[in-house]
Motif scaffolding. Structure first.
Motif, PDB file in Angstrom:
ATOM      1  N   ARG A   1       0.834  -1.206   0.000  1.00 21.43           N
ATOM      2  CA  ARG A   1       0.000   0.000   0.000  1.00 21.43           C
ATOM      3  C   ARG A   1       0.869   1.256   0.000  1.00 21.43           C
ATOM      4  O   ARG A   1       0.603   2.213  -0.747  1.00 21.43           O
ATOM      5  N   ARG A   2       1.917   1.264   0.813  1.00 15.28           N
ATOM      6  CA  ARG A   2       2.806   2.432   0.873  1.00 15.28           C
ATOM      7  C   ARG A   2       3.541   2.623  -0.449  1.00 15.28           C
ATOM      8  O   ARG A   2       3.728   3.750  -0.908  1.00 15.28           O
ATOM      9  N   ALA A   3       3.981   1.515  -1.042  1.00 15.41           N
ATOM     10  CA  ALA A   3       4.696   1.614  -2.316  1.00 15.41           C
ATOM     11  C   ALA A   3       3.777   2.149  -3.410  1.00 15.41           C
ATOM     12  O   ALA A   3       4.176   3.000  -4.217  1.00 15.41           O
ATOM     13  N   ASP A   4       2.558   1.656  -3.440  1.00 12.55           N
ATOM     14  CA  ASP A   4       1.605   2.124  -4.452  1.00 12.55           C
ATOM     15  C   ASP A   4       1.342   3.617  -4.301  1.00 12.55           C
ATOM     16  O   ASP A   4       1.288   4.356  -5.290  1.00 12.55           O
ATOM     17  N   ARG A   5       1.196   4.064  -3.076  1.00 16.99           N
ATOM     18  CA  ARG A   5       0.963   5.494  -2.846  1.00 16.99           C
ATOM     19  C   ARG A   5       2.172   6.315  -3.261  1.00 16.99           C
ATOM     20  O   ARG A   5       2.027   7.386  -3.866  1.00 16.99           O
ATOM     21  N   LEU A   6       3.356   5.815  -2.975  1.00 14.21           N
ATOM     22  CA  LEU A   6       4.567   6.540  -3.364  1.00 14.21           C
ATOM     23  C   LEU A   6       4.671   6.644  -4.881  1.00 14.21           C
ATOM     24  O   LEU A   6       4.998   7.714  -5.420  1.00 14.21           O
ATOM     25  N   VAL A   7       4.401   5.545  -5.582  1.00 15.60           N
ATOM     26  CA  VAL A   7       4.466   5.563  -7.042  1.00 15.60           C
ATOM     27  C   VAL A   7       3.472   6.564  -7.618  1.00 15.60           C
ATOM     28  O   VAL A   7       3.798   7.345  -8.526  1.00 15.60           O
ATOM     29  N   ARG A   8       2.247   6.558  -7.103  1.00 18.57           N
ATOM     30  CA  ARG A   8       1.232   7.472  -7.631  1.00 18.57           C
ATOM     31  C   ARG A   8       1.610   8.937  -7.377  1.00 18.57           C
ATOM     32  O   ARG A   8       1.321   9.800  -8.201  1.00 18.57           O
ATOM     33  N   THR A   9       2.279   9.200  -6.261  1.00 15.81           N
ATOM     34  CA  THR A   9       2.730  10.567  -5.973  1.00 15.81           C
ATOM     35  C   THR A   9       3.865  10.975  -6.908  1.00 15.81           C
ATOM     36  O   THR A   9       3.847  12.062  -7.498  1.00 15.81           O
ATOM     37  N   LEU A  10       4.848  10.091  -7.055  1.00 16.34           N
ATOM     38  CA  LEU A  10       6.008  10.418  -7.880  1.00 16.34           C
ATOM     39  C   LEU A  10       5.651  10.522  -9.358  1.00 16.34           C
ATOM     40  O   LEU A  10       6.185  11.378 -10.075  1.00 16.34           O
ATOM     41  N   CYS A  11       4.781   9.649  -9.827  1.00 15.02           N
ATOM     42  CA  CYS A  11       4.504   9.542 -11.263  1.00 15.02           C
ATOM     43  C   CYS A  11       3.196  10.220 -11.661  1.00 15.02           C
ATOM     44  O   CYS A  11       2.593   9.874 -12.682  1.00 15.02           O
TER      45      CYS A  11
END
Length: 396
Positions: free
Chosen positions: A272-282
């Protein structure tokens, strides 16, 4: 000085307290320093402790491996070398027609760098391609595996992109042709529930999940013919000569127990944290893109690896500027980060070299706070925006 935020767990994860406790307990015990191959009381006690560590690692790996299938090594690189060279030689010794080995193009250097060694030993090496998502498909493997194949080796999950591979289906293709199947599970072990029931051998390492550096294991089923690479003793079923590191094995087992006990809850939260980070960065307009669009769904991608690219910038610049901002990340694989060329994994996926040169890997487990990931995102987005502004000013 503020301590930097370490986000390079895929290179080497910080030691777990359980692992450190196991080392301290060993040092305080009567078997500290005892040779587990000695016949006296302390030697036998050390051997029992070592066998207990084997049992823990076999249990956490899944796939119905037995404790006796666990061969301790110095780490993932040695495990991969022993598996590929040892199993290929063993298969050929059993059947002289077995003179080819299949590796995937996205393997770790400790596997791919064995290709010229295998050729020098008389093997043909065939390379299986990965798709744009970083996955080696069974249909792409079928045309490479035939009656001449001794061994197929495809990693369980990629150390750069986090892409999980369908090892069960790939192993069935190898077995249908009479070949052995090995998987480099170093990056996945302890982070994902593995399906190893159909593989003949799997490589794992302690430091990827919070155990000590310099300890690993090769799990290899007793029925698989294998030749040793080192000589001078009968340790580890005669497959790995040298007195075993009991302290390291116990610390490895403790880290393994802790990591596997946290699954699957930890994997779900980290995903969940990784998915949120990806959506923020990309996010649209950020200038940052994913290397693979595989979802964090618990089976397609490793939970704690975020792999992105910044086209127009190089990885070295990004890593150093993030370092100055207090964040420790890596450019693709840490084992090849000294290279000035683009990642071989991304190039094999068809990523243009200019984009691949700007790749970054952020990796973590459940011990990293979500706020630290948010701060990393803010810092990276600021860096990319600053460079974009500099380029615009340079054009005026």
């Amino acid at each position: 000085m503020t301590r930097p935020t370490y986000l390079d767990y895929a290179a080497s994860a910080p030691a777990r307290e359980e692992s450190l406790d196991a080392e301290r307990a060993y040092e305080a015990s009567e078997i500290a320093g005892a040779n587990p191959n000695s016949l006296h009381t302390l030697g036998r006690a050390a051997a029992r402790a070592l066998d207990g560590a084997r049992a823990d690692i076999a249990r956490c790996a899944g796939g119905h491996f037995r404790p006796s299938d666990v061969i301790f090594t110095s780490g993932g690189t040695e495990s991969n070398n022993l598996a590929i060279l040892g199993l290929a030689e063993g298969a050929r010794a059993r059947d002289s027609r077995r003179r080819s080995v299949v590796l995937s193009q996205i393997e770790h250097d400790s596997v791919l760098d064995l290709a010229p060694v295998l050729r020098d030993r008389g093997f043909e090496v065939r390379l299986a391609a990965a798709g744009p998502d970083g996955v080696v498909r069974p249909e792409g493997l079928e045309g490479l595996v035939d009656g001449s194949c001794a061994l197929v080796s495809v990693m369980a999950a990629n150390n750069e992109t986090g892409a999980c591979q369908p090892v069960g289906a790939l192993a069935r293709i190898a077995h249908a042709a009479g070949a052995l199947f090995h998987t480099d599970a170093v990056q996945a072990f302890g982070h994902l529930a593995l399906d190893l029931a159909e593989v003949d051998a799997a490589s794992v390492a302690a430091h990827k999940l919070g155990g000590p550096v310099g300890v690993g294991a090769l799990l290899v089923r007793g029925r698989a013919a294998m030749r040793p690479l080192t000589f001078g003793g009968g340790q580890e079923r005669g497959m790995r000569a040298g007195t075993q590191d009991v302290r390291g094995a116990l610390a490895f087992a403790a880290a393994t127990r802790a990591a596997c006990a946290a699954l699957p809850e930890a994997a779900a939260e980290v995903s969940r944290r990784a998915d949120r980070l990806v959506r923020t960065l990309c996010a649209p307009g950020s200038g940052i893109v994913e290397t693979t669009a595989l979802p964090y769904d618990g089976s397609s991608r490793l939970p704690g690896i975020v792999s992105v690219m910044v086209p127009g910038l190089d990885s070295e610049t990004l890593v150093l500027e993030l370092d100055q901002a207090g964040f420790e990340v890596s450019a693709a694989s840490a084992c090849s980060s000294g290279s000035l060329d683009a990642s071989h994994v991304l190039l094999a996926m068809g990523v243009p070299r200019e984009s691949a040169l700007g790749s970054l890997r952020v990796s973590f487990d459940e011990r990293v706070a979500e706020r630290d990931l948010e701060r990393l995102a803010e810092a990276l987005l600021d860096i990319v925006r600053d460079h974009a502004c500099d380029r615009r000013r340079g054009r005026r």
